[in-house]
Design a protein around this motif. Sequence first.
Motif, PDB file in Angstrom:
ATOM      1  N   GLN A  66     -11.663  -0.854  -2.898  1.00  0.00           N
ATOM      2  CA  GLN A  66     -10.821  -1.939  -3.736  1.00  0.00           C
ATOM      3  C   GLN A  66      -9.589  -0.894  -5.147  1.00  0.00           C
ATOM      4  OE1 GLN A  66     -13.013  -5.829  -6.624  1.00  0.00           O
ATOM      5  NE2 GLN A  66     -13.838  -4.013  -6.029  1.00  0.00           N
ATOM      6  N   GLY A  67      -9.506  -1.613  -5.362  1.00  0.00           N
ATOM      7  CA  GLY A  67      -7.661  -1.329  -6.415  1.00  0.00           C
ATOM      8  C   GLY A  67      -6.768  -0.659  -5.283  1.00  0.00           C
ATOM      9  N   PHE A  68      -6.515   0.150  -3.833  1.00  0.00           N
ATOM     10  CA  PHE A  68      -6.125   0.454  -2.938  1.00  0.00           C
ATOM     11  C   PHE A  68      -4.529  -0.558  -2.914  1.00  0.00           C
ATOM     12  CE2 PHE A  68      -3.650   1.859   0.665  1.00  0.00           C
ATOM     13  CZ  PHE A  68      -3.932   3.657   0.464  1.00  0.00           C
ATOM     14  N   ARG A  69      -4.476  -1.125  -3.021  1.00  0.00           N
ATOM     15  CA  ARG A  69      -2.899  -1.777  -3.180  1.00  0.00           C
ATOM     16  C   ARG A  69      -2.428  -1.379  -4.620  1.00  0.00           C
ATOM     17  NH1 ARG A  69      -0.432  -5.744  -5.092  1.00  0.00           N
ATOM     18  NH2 ARG A  69      -2.939  -6.538  -6.488  1.00  0.00           N
TER      19      ARG A  69
ATOM     20  N   PRO B 287     -11.020   6.153  12.415  1.00  0.00           N
ATOM     21  CA  PRO B 287     -10.431   4.814  13.587  1.00  0.00           C
ATOM     22  C   PRO B 287     -11.613   3.769  13.358  1.00  0.00           C
ATOM     23  CG  PRO B 287     -11.391   7.603  14.634  1.00  0.00           C
ATOM     24  CD  PRO B 287     -11.272   7.692  13.388  1.00  0.00           C
ATOM     25  N   ARG B 288     -12.325   4.011  12.747  1.00  0.00           N
ATOM     26  CA  ARG B 288     -13.220   2.339  12.802  1.00  0.00           C
ATOM     27  C   ARG B 288     -12.509   1.700  12.156  1.00  0.00           C
ATOM     28  NH1 ARG B 288     -18.882   1.013  13.907  1.00  0.00           N
ATOM     29  NH2 ARG B 288     -18.589  -1.323  13.282  1.00  0.00           N
ATOM     30  N   LEU B 289     -11.242   2.561  10.949  1.00  0.00           N
ATOM     31  CA  LEU B 289     -11.155   1.283   9.872  1.00  0.00           C
ATOM     32  C   LEU B 289      -9.825   0.229  10.735  1.00  0.00           C
ATOM     33  CD1 LEU B 289      -9.980   0.305   7.311  1.00  0.00           C
ATOM     34  CD2 LEU B 289      -8.156   2.373   7.945  1.00  0.00           C
ATOM     35  N   ILE B 290      -9.326   0.852  11.953  1.00  0.00           N
ATOM     36  CA  ILE B 290      -8.501  -0.267  12.197  1.00  0.00           C
ATOM     37  C   ILE B 290      -9.311  -0.791  13.305  1.00  0.00           C
ATOM     38  CG2 ILE B 290      -6.210  -0.001  14.640  1.00  0.00           C
ATOM     39  CD1 ILE B 290      -6.418   1.849  11.156  1.00  0.00           C
ATOM     40  N   ALA B 291     -10.358  -0.098  14.278  1.00  0.00           N
ATOM     41  CA  ALA B 291     -11.289  -0.867  15.387  1.00  0.00           C
ATOM     42  C   ALA B 291     -11.382  -2.130  14.571  1.00  0.00           C
ATOM     43  CB  ALA B 291     -11.526   0.270  16.446  1.00  0.00           C
ATOM     44  N   ASP B 292     -12.310  -1.589  13.812  1.00  0.00           N
ATOM     45  CA  ASP B 292     -12.907  -2.663  13.132  1.00  0.00           C
ATOM     46  C   ASP B 292     -12.490  -3.951  12.883  1.00  0.00           C
ATOM     47  OD1 ASP B 292     -15.963  -2.470  12.808  1.00  0.00           O
ATOM     48  OD2 ASP B 292     -16.334  -2.077  10.385  1.00  0.00           O
ATOM     49  N   ILE B 293     -11.180  -3.729  11.848  1.00  0.00           N
ATOM     50  CA  ILE B 293     -10.496  -4.620  10.916  1.00  0.00           C
ATOM     51  C   ILE B 293      -9.953  -5.478  12.676  1.00  0.00           C
ATOM     52  CG2 ILE B 293      -8.821  -4.709  10.038  1.00  0.00           C
ATOM     53  CD1 ILE B 293      -9.202  -2.994   8.063  1.00  0.00           C
TER      54      ILE B 293
ATOM     55  N   ASP C  88      -7.374  -5.225   0.443  1.00  0.00           N
ATOM     56  CA  ASP C  88      -7.314  -4.094  -0.454  1.00  0.00           C
ATOM     57  C   ASP C  88      -7.766  -2.703   1.225  1.00  0.00           C
ATOM     58  OD1 ASP C  88      -6.666  -3.010  -3.067  1.00  0.00           O
ATOM     59  OD2 ASP C  88      -8.714  -4.601  -3.262  1.00  0.00           O
ATOM     60  N   ALA C  89      -8.378  -3.871   1.963  1.00  0.00           N
ATOM     61  CA  ALA C  89      -9.309  -3.537   3.207  1.00  0.00           C
ATOM     62  C   ALA C  89      -7.782  -3.679   4.053  1.00  0.00           C
ATOM     63  CB  ALA C  89     -10.234  -4.552   3.726  1.00  0.00           C
ATOM     64  N   GLN C  90      -6.920  -4.963   4.180  1.00  0.00           N
ATOM     65  CA  GLN C  90      -5.654  -5.208   4.547  1.00  0.00           C
ATOM     66  C   GLN C  90      -4.384  -3.961   4.464  1.00  0.00           C
ATOM     67  OE1 GLN C  90      -4.907  -9.668   5.421  1.00  0.00           O
ATOM     68  NE2 GLN C  90      -6.448 -10.117   4.331  1.00  0.00           N
ATOM     69  N   ALA C  91      -4.642  -3.689   3.188  1.00  0.00           N
ATOM     70  CA  ALA C  91      -3.357  -2.651   2.529  1.00  0.00           C
ATOM     71  C   ALA C  91      -3.971  -1.492   2.907  1.00  0.00           C
ATOM     72  CB  ALA C  91      -3.896  -3.006   0.803  1.00  0.00           C
ATOM     73  N   LEU C  92      -4.907  -1.061   3.012  1.00  0.00           N
ATOM     74  CA  LEU C  92      -5.251   0.623   3.884  1.00  0.00           C
ATOM     75  C   LEU C  92      -4.800   0.490   4.823  1.00  0.00           C
ATOM     76  CD1 LEU C  92      -6.885   2.858   3.264  1.00  0.00           C
ATOM     77  CD2 LEU C  92      -9.075   2.123   3.423  1.00  0.00           C
ATOM     78  N   ARG C  93      -5.556  -0.645   6.264  1.00  0.00           N
ATOM     79  CA  ARG C  93      -5.800  -0.920   7.120  1.00  0.00           C
ATOM     80  C   ARG C  93      -3.970  -0.654   7.743  1.00  0.00           C
ATOM     81  NH1 ARG C  93      -3.405  -4.633  11.276  1.00  0.00           N
ATOM     82  NH2 ARG C  93      -4.506  -4.443  13.293  1.00  0.00           N
ATOM     83  N   ASP C  94      -2.874  -2.041   6.996  1.00  0.00           N
ATOM     84  CA  ASP C  94      -1.008  -1.490   7.485  1.00  0.00           C
ATOM     85  C   ASP C  94      -0.692  -0.620   6.649  1.00  0.00           C
ATOM     86  OD1 ASP C  94      -2.259  -4.043   7.985  1.00  0.00           O
ATOM     87  OD2 ASP C  94      -0.859  -5.020   5.935  1.00  0.00           O
ATOM     88  N   GLU C  95      -1.440   0.585   5.890  1.00  0.00           N
ATOM     89  CA  GLU C  95      -0.643   1.766   5.776  1.00  0.00           C
ATOM     90  C   GLU C  95      -1.206   2.936   6.687  1.00  0.00           C
ATOM     91  OE1 GLU C  95       1.281   4.856   3.338  1.00  0.00           O
ATOM     92  OE2 GLU C  95       1.407   2.833   3.193  1.00  0.00           O
TER      93      GLU C  95
ATOM     94  N   HIS D  24     -15.162   4.283   4.639  1.00  0.00           N
ATOM     95  CA  HIS D  24     -15.102   3.194   5.028  1.00  0.00           C
ATOM     96  C   HIS D  24     -14.166   1.927   4.083  1.00  0.00           C
ATOM     97  CE1 HIS D  24     -18.366   3.420   3.030  1.00  0.00           C
ATOM     98  NE2 HIS D  24     -19.116   1.807   3.012  1.00  0.00           N
ATOM     99  N   ALA D  25     -14.260   1.083   5.110  1.00  0.00           N
ATOM    100  CA  ALA D  25     -13.291  -0.012   5.199  1.00  0.00           C
ATOM    101  C   ALA D  25     -14.320  -1.112   3.869  1.00  0.00           C
ATOM    102  CB  ALA D  25     -12.578  -0.530   6.394  1.00  0.00           C
TER     103      ALA D  25
END
Length: 384
Positions: free
Chosen positions: A83-86, A103-109, A120-127, A76-77
């Motif tokens: 932390q550290g994904f980017r 899917p919650r990664l996209i819907a939540d953000i 990192d959450a933004q980078a994860l979502r964008d990727e 989850h996000a």
Amino acid sequence: MKRTDLPKQGFVFWPVGAGDSTTVLVDNGAVIQIDLNHTDAAESEDDPRWPVVDELVELLPIVDGKRYLAAFVATHADQDHCQGFRKLLEDHAVLIGELWFTPRLIADIDNEDPEALSEDAQALRDEALRRVKRNAHAPAASRSGDRIRVIGYHDSLQDDFAALPRSLVSPAGTTVDEIDGVYLARSLRIFVHSPFKEYMEDTERNRTSIGLHVTLLPGGVRSLLLGDLDYRPVKQVFEYTQNQEDKEWDVLLAPHHCSKGVMYERENGTDVLRQDVLDLIEVAKATDGWVVSSSGPIPSSNSPGDNPPHAKAKNRYEEICDTFVCTGEHPDEENPKPVIFESTATGVVFLGVAPLVTTAAAAQVERARGGKKPGSTPVGFGEC
């Protein structure tokens, strides 16, 4: 760099404080990373936590001139899980063959204030969105570095998600034995436990965590990894799963960093023990069952409102497992080492100094005699 010797096949739980960073060593260079919690402070030699991204990069094989990670699983996000994904993706330019997310990664953000999100959450979502678009419009041409696996249900998501092939979606109750286009059934079997559909709109993001049962073959070493799930979904994991083999565990990663929320619920200002979930967890335990707390050192007691890890949870786990080990305490608090389990042809081998704790059998004897385990505190007397 702190460096450590790792087995060819096994599970590694890194000492990263209160957060999850689990590495699954499959075989033939296949490495799966489940969550990350790489803090900047950990890069200092004075900090006991390990800079997990730097360590991970060094152990990864090189493919086509790049460090290669077969799959990254974001349960989850929350910051302490991504932390550290980017840093992994951009700073080290690691080739991540396949990305797993809910899917919650996209819907939540999309529903949150972007400024409140971690980088990192933004980078994860964008990727994730980049890969969704790639697989929705040209799935046949998808290659390593573009592949995805959506874990859960994506009925509420439209546009590119609606065009994804069903083969890329794995809801609860399905089995996965292919990673980044490679069939690994002889060495790996992953059963998806969660998220459950009923929680996809839940206000508690933790309840939408990816929950996995990972088996390494041929030894059959089994690890149960349930993200930040709490009492109700954890109970459902054991109740809903019909195949006993899909819930039996040699190694259990204590959900939510040894949170008491797994076996206690708050009623009228009091923590009420839910023994039913502990019984279910214990029944699924293998002959030798290890519980790992991915957290900082666990205090002897907590105050109301304290974040995990919780002393109550540790005490309950020690009653049902054979050995309990905390990543922030192994082998000691000043100089913790990764908690490593090797998968061999004959089963699981713990690579380290086993902590001196009361086993489940001894704990039962102590309870029968009216005694208490070393370091434990009776419920209702200072614990929280």
